[in-house]
Design an enzyme around this catalytic site. Structure first.
Site, mmCIF file in Angstrom:
data_model
loop_
_atom_site.group_PDB
_atom_site.id
_atom_site.type_symbol
_atom_site.label_atom_id
_atom_site.label_comp_id
_atom_site.label_asym_id
_atom_site.label_seq_id
_atom_site.Cartn_x
_atom_site.Cartn_y
_atom_site.Cartn_z
ATOM 1 C CG HIS A 1 32.636 -2.057 -85.160
ATOM 2 N ND1 HIS A 1 31.414 -1.742 -84.877
ATOM 3 C CD2 HIS A 1 33.210 -1.739 -84.150
ATOM 4 C CE1 HIS A 1 31.346 -1.116 -83.733
ATOM 5 N NE2 HIS A 1 32.515 -1.237 -83.234
ATOM 6 C CG ASP B 1 31.293 1.581 -80.259
ATOM 7 O OD1 ASP B 1 31.858 1.192 -81.285
ATOM 8 O OD2 ASP B 1 31.033 0.956 -79.136
ATOM 9 C CG HIS C 1 28.135 0.591 -75.455
ATOM 10 N ND1 HIS C 1 27.997 -0.653 -75.286
ATOM 11 C CD2 HIS C 1 28.917 0.903 -76.739
ATOM 12 C CE1 HIS C 1 28.912 -1.191 -76.273
ATOM 13 N NE2 HIS C 1 29.442 -0.258 -76.940
ATOM 14 C CG ASP D 1 35.862 -0.117 -81.842
ATOM 15 O OD1 ASP D 1 35.112 0.728 -81.678
ATOM 16 O OD2 ASP D 1 35.761 -1.293 -82.001
ATOM 17 C CD GLU E 1 33.360 -4.536 -82.068
ATOM 18 O OE1 GLU E 1 34.381 -4.588 -81.169
ATOM 19 O OE2 GLU E 1 32.183 -4.035 -81.669
ATOM 20 C CD GLU E 2 29.560 -2.431 -80.372
ATOM 21 O OE1 GLU E 2 29.601 -3.252 -79.368
ATOM 22 O OE2 GLU E 2 29.980 -1.484 -80.587
HETATM 23 ZN ZN LIG Z 1 33.148 -0.308 -81.297
#
Ligand SMILES: [Zn+2]
Length: 361
Positions: A84, A195, A337, A249, A226-227
């Site tokens: 992603h 990410d 994140h 990922d 994706e998120e």
């Molecule tokens: Zn991810």
């Protein structure tokens, strides 16, 4: 010494082979607005594919045909790699009376990580802004106020312009991403959106390495959204109709102070993660065993990964059409994140090696 001068001659300094990852992580691509990332991938891989197309959702689907026939069956089997390309970010919700931007998040943020951030607003042109929650600086805040964790809707983006100026440049719905330059820190690479831009780096490099030996038709897919719920992979997996689906990922790497080993999930620099399960998918057992066997045979460092919560595009891959054998290969990522998402070069290299070896086995 020779290696060092070779790197310097290429002009990419401390990043070396990770220069493409630096460009990917520093670019903006919130879920739903991944076009800049798609362009970077296309530019980097020009001439590498047998076919490329962009579907209605924005997924970039690139086919690299098998170099040799599969051992069993007539044609080469199809493998879909889901990497992603979106990152967590925001959309402008409205411009308030003071000319400050108020935003809606796309993807999950811990708001404690959003204090005192620079952001990039993709308005009529790119604008740098400053993001902070409403409220007082520490000098004048009460004890109660200091403890409060604000919600996303309480954050403002200051562009330091009067409202009329802001309105000429920014509209409701414009994307906003966190701004952070990427750093090479010894064996680590640290920045925003590791990410999941590291997966694009891994996927591209694995296909490149296996180009002359792969026994699969590989569909490398740079997936969107994706998120916000594995949305791009869902439609791409349906269209590709692969025999095997592999999501690449990041995963939690909580081998840091304040977290017990019990919750570590993976360890930094100990190799690529081969996923057993997370909350979106349980990897196909046969595939899992194949990857473990290849890693052992090639002496590629790996970690078996069980993630209690969180998921990857493998959740969409395995449920496509009548079901697909699926697995996730993970890159352990510290401080996930946040704008300090950090990977170990060795883990990313191990992921490339393992995937290329499996494609060629
Ligand atoms: Zn991810």
């Amino acid at each position: 010494m020779a290696r060092k001068s070779a790197v310097a001659a290429r002009g990419d300094g401390a990043f070396g082979e990770f220069e493409f990852l630096r460009r990917l992580t520093e670019a903006s691509g919130v879920s739903g607005r991944e076009e800049r990332i798609r362009e970077l991938v296309l530019a980097e891989t020009r001439g590498m594919w047998d076919e490329t197309r962009v579907d209605a959702m924005g997924n970039l689907i690139c086919l690299k045909r098998a170099a040799r026939r599969a051992k069993r069956g007539d044609g080469a089997q199809k493998v879909m790699l889901a990497c992603h390309m979106d990152e967590i970010g925001f959309y402008v919700r409205y411009i308030d009376d003071d000319g400050l931007l108020r935003v809606q998040n796309a993807g999950g943020f811990d708001t404690r990580n959003l204090f005192a951030r620079r952001v990039r607003v993709q308005g009529r042109r790119d604008l740098i802004g400053v993001m902070n929650p409403v409220g007082k600086p520490i000098h004048i805040a009460t004890e109660e106020e200091k403890k409060k964790i604000p919600e996303i809707r309480e954050f403002c983006i200051d562009l330091f312009m009067p409202k009329e100026e802001v309105e000429k440049l920014v509209e409701v719905g414009d994307p906003v991403t966190l701004e952070q330059s990427t750093a090479a820190i010894g064996e680590a690479i640290s920045g925003k959106a590791m990410d999941n831009r590291v997966a694009l780096w891994v996927g591209v490099n694995a296909v490149r390495r296996a180009a002359a030996t792969s026994r699969y038709d590989v569909y490398f897919v740079a997936c969107v959204q994706e998120e916000v719920g594995l949305r791009g992979a869902t439609t791409a997996a349906y269209a590709v109709d692969a025999d095997v689906g592999i999501a690449i990922d990041t995963t939690l790497c909580c081998d840091t102070p304040g977290i017990t080993r019990d919750d570590a999930v993976t360890e930094f620099g100990r190799g690529v993660g081969i996923k057993v399960m997370d909350s979106a998918s349980i990897s196909h057992r046969g595939l899992f065993e194949e990857f473990v066997a290849v890693a052992k045979r090639r002496k590629i460092p790996f970690q078996r990964e069980v993630l209690p919560r969180g998921g990857t595009d493998a959740g969409a891959l395995q449920r496509a059409r009548g079901g697909t054998r699926a697995i996730t290969l993970s890159i352990p990522t510290r401080y996930i994140h946040t704008v300090t998402e950090t990977i170990h070069r060795g883990d990313a290299r191990a992921a490339v090696e393992l995937l290329a070896a499996w494609l060629s086995a």
